[in-house]
Design a protein around this motif. Structure first.
Motif, short mmCIF file in Angstrom:
data_model
loop_
_atom_site.label_atom_id
_atom_site.label_comp_id
_atom_site.label_asym_id
_atom_site.label_seq_id
_atom_site.Cartn_x
_atom_site.Cartn_y
_atom_site.Cartn_z
N LEU A 1 50.61 36.20 70.10
CA LEU A 1 49.85 35.06 70.59
C LEU A 1 48.36 35.38 70.65
CD1 LEU A 1 52.21 33.94 73.51
CD2 LEU A 1 52.35 33.41 71.07
N ASN A 2 47.56 34.54 69.98
CA ASN A 2 46.10 34.68 70.01
C ASN A 2 45.65 36.09 69.65
OD1 ASN A 2 46.96 32.68 72.51
ND2 ASN A 2 45.31 31.87 71.25
N THR A 3 46.23 36.63 68.62
CA THR A 3 45.98 38.01 68.20
C THR A 3 45.66 38.13 66.72
OG1 THR A 3 47.39 38.91 69.95
CG2 THR A 3 47.02 40.32 68.03
N LEU A 4 46.31 37.33 65.88
CA LEU A 4 46.20 37.52 64.43
C LEU A 4 44.81 37.24 63.89
CD1 LEU A 4 49.63 35.99 63.47
CD2 LEU A 4 48.93 38.36 63.11
N GLY A 5 43.98 36.52 64.63
CA GLY A 5 42.62 36.28 64.18
C GLY A 5 41.79 37.54 64.07
N HIS A 6 42.24 38.62 64.71
CA HIS A 6 41.53 39.89 64.57
C HIS A 6 41.75 40.53 63.20
CE1 HIS A 6 39.73 40.27 68.46
NE2 HIS A 6 40.87 40.23 69.11
N VAL A 7 42.78 40.09 62.49
CA VAL A 7 43.04 40.60 61.14
C VAL A 7 42.20 39.76 60.18
CG1 VAL A 7 44.79 41.11 59.41
CG2 VAL A 7 45.38 41.20 61.86
N ALA A 8 41.14 40.35 59.65
CA ALA A 8 40.18 39.58 58.86
C ALA A 8 40.79 38.98 57.60
CB ALA A 8 38.99 40.47 58.49
N ASP A 9 41.67 39.72 56.95
CA ASP A 9 42.26 39.26 55.70
C ASP A 9 43.56 38.50 55.98
OD1 ASP A 9 42.23 39.65 52.58
OD2 ASP A 9 44.29 40.03 53.24
N TYR A 10 43.60 37.25 55.59
CA TYR A 10 44.77 36.41 55.88
C TYR A 10 46.03 36.96 55.24
CZ TYR A 10 47.94 32.41 55.76
OH TYR A 10 49.04 31.59 55.87
N VAL B 1 34.70 26.01 65.23
CA VAL B 1 34.08 26.87 64.21
C VAL B 1 32.77 27.44 64.74
CG1 VAL B 1 33.04 26.91 61.92
CG2 VAL B 1 35.19 25.68 62.29
N ALA B 2 31.97 26.62 65.41
CA ALA B 2 30.71 27.10 65.98
C ALA B 2 30.95 28.14 67.06
CB ALA B 2 29.92 25.92 66.54
N ALA B 3 31.97 27.92 67.89
CA ALA B 3 32.30 28.88 68.94
C ALA B 3 32.73 30.21 68.33
CB ALA B 3 33.40 28.32 69.84
N SER B 4 33.51 30.14 67.27
CA SER B 4 33.97 31.35 66.59
C SER B 4 32.79 32.12 66.02
CB SER B 4 34.96 30.99 65.48
OG SER B 4 35.33 32.13 64.73
N GLU B 5 31.86 31.42 65.41
CA GLU B 5 30.68 32.08 64.83
C GLU B 5 29.83 32.73 65.91
OE1 GLU B 5 28.87 28.90 62.69
OE2 GLU B 5 30.22 29.09 60.95
N ALA B 6 29.69 32.07 67.06
CA ALA B 6 28.92 32.64 68.17
C ALA B 6 29.60 33.89 68.70
CB ALA B 6 28.75 31.60 69.28
N TYR B 7 30.91 33.83 68.81
CA TYR B 7 31.65 35.00 69.29
C TYR B 7 31.49 36.17 68.32
CZ TYR B 7 35.46 37.99 70.81
OH TYR B 7 36.19 39.07 71.24
N ASN B 8 31.63 35.90 67.04
CA ASN B 8 31.59 36.97 66.05
C ASN B 8 30.20 37.59 65.90
OD1 ASN B 8 34.28 36.55 65.60
ND2 ASN B 8 34.02 35.43 63.69
N SER B 9 29.17 36.88 66.32
CA SER B 9 27.82 37.43 66.24
C SER B 9 27.41 38.15 67.52
CB SER B 9 26.82 36.31 65.93
OG SER B 9 26.77 35.36 67.00
N SER B 10 28.32 38.23 68.48
CA SER B 10 27.99 38.80 69.80
C SER B 10 28.08 40.31 69.86
CB SER B 10 28.92 38.22 70.86
OG SER B 10 30.24 38.73 70.69
N GLY B 11 28.67 40.93 68.85
CA GLY B 11 28.91 42.37 68.88
C GLY B 11 30.34 42.71 69.20
N ALA B 12 31.12 41.71 69.60
CA ALA B 12 32.54 41.92 69.83
C ALA B 12 33.27 42.08 68.50
CB ALA B 12 33.13 40.74 70.60
N VAL B 13 34.48 42.65 68.54
CA VAL B 13 35.30 42.73 67.33
C VAL B 13 35.57 41.30 66.87
CG1 VAL B 13 37.51 43.45 66.38
CG2 VAL B 13 36.35 44.89 68.07
N PRO B 14 35.25 40.95 65.63
CA PRO B 14 35.35 39.56 65.18
C PRO B 14 36.75 38.96 65.32
CG PRO B 14 34.10 40.86 63.61
CD PRO B 14 34.70 41.83 64.58
N TYR B 15 36.78 37.66 65.50
CA TYR B 15 38.03 36.91 65.57
C TYR B 15 37.87 35.69 64.67
CZ TYR B 15 42.47 35.50 67.54
OH TYR B 15 43.80 35.20 67.69
N TYR B 16 38.77 35.54 63.70
CA TYR B 16 38.65 34.50 62.69
C TYR B 16 39.66 33.38 62.94
CZ TYR B 16 36.05 38.26 60.51
OH TYR B 16 35.15 39.27 60.27
#
Length: 274
Positions: free
Chosen positions: A166-175, A208-223
């Motif tokens: 649950l709410n984990t697979l987005g950490h895997v960058a490649d689908y 999508v905007a929230a995801s981009e803001a999160y990924n630019s924060s320095g945290a491990v990206p979530y897609y």
């Protein structure tokens, strides 16, 4: 009974692995669901994203409610007594083992995560009814064979298992890699097992905007992914009615706070292995 990972006793080693200087997904999510296990960078990012997309708070809360409904369905209606929960996150109310053992005291649950802060809280997770069992694995989603081998010390893989991601697979960058990991994990489980997934989706400009803001924060990206991609995780499985649905619409419970008509950018599904 409880099966304790010996690394839980190395408190100094665990603390040394925790970086509080940048946001972290588990702590960020914990902040959104009203928890206290977060730090200033997590809260600052959370407040910033609330301004961009307030709906993410609803995603966090309703995704948690979905977990409860899915576990109650599997334990109560399908007789599942074993759960493998990968990407555990920080403990809050109604964790998988609490929900499952409320329905079936003899249920066995294995939690899997490799985050040091989650590991530091594992003692709170490692509680169980006398009839059942819980265990915590400091292990990695990217090593499915190792996860299954370790989980087999607690779970009986000759009997059905519910795999919860649950709410984990987005950490895997490649689908394709994410789908491959699911396939490897499900291949190790017997017929009659279930896959349970919920995740944020790219179904609105705000998400999508929230995801981009999160990924630019320095945290491990979530897609965040499309609805079609979420559906693809269940290829080869028999979807449980109502199929892939918003987390608020998957088997809502009338009159319960766990179900709501709120529309959210998060979808879920439960599939059975033939």
């Amino acid at each position: 009974m409880s099966d304790r990972d010996p690394r839980l006793d190395s408190a100094a080693e665990i603390r040394a692995r925790i970086d509080t200087s940048t946001p972290h997904s588990a702590r960020f999510w914990n902040y959104f669901v009203g928890g206290k296990d977060n730090y200033e960078p997590d809260r600052e990012l959370g407040d910033h994203i609330k301004e961009i997309f307030p709906g993410l708070v609803d995603v966090a809360l309703t995704s948690r409610h979905f977990l409860g409904r899915a576990v109650r369905y599997l334990a109560g209606e399908q007789g599942v007594r074993q759960f493998l929960d990968i990407g555990t996150g920080l403990p809050t109310a109604d964790n998988t083992h609490e929900v499952a053992q409320r329905v079936a005291p003899d249920a066995r649950i294995v939690y899997v995560d490799n985050d040091p802060l989650v590991l530091a809280h594992a003692r709170a997770l490692l509680t169980s009814t006398p009839e059942g069992e819980t265990a915590y694995l400091d292990a990695n989603l990217y090593e499915p064979e190792a996860v299954l081998k370790a989980a087999a010390k607690t779970l009986d893989f000759s009997q059905p298992v519910a795999l919860m991601i649950l709410n984990t697979l987005g950490h895997v960058a490649d689908y394709d890699q994410a789908r491959g990991l699911i396939s490897q994990l499900m291949a190790g489980l017997p017929s009659g097992s279930y896959l349970v997934i919920s995740d944020s989706t790219s179904t609105s400009a705000g998400m999508v905007a929230a995801s981009e803001a999160y990924n630019s924060s320095g945290a491990v990206p979530y897609y965040v992914r499309s609805l079609e991609e979420i559906t693809g995780y269940f290829d080869g499985l028999d979807l449980v009615d109502p199929g892939i649905a918003q987390v608020t619409q998957w088997r809502p419970e009338p009159g319960s706070a766990s179900g709501t008509s709120t529309s959210v950018d998060a979808y879920s599904g439960v599939g059975r292995k033939p």
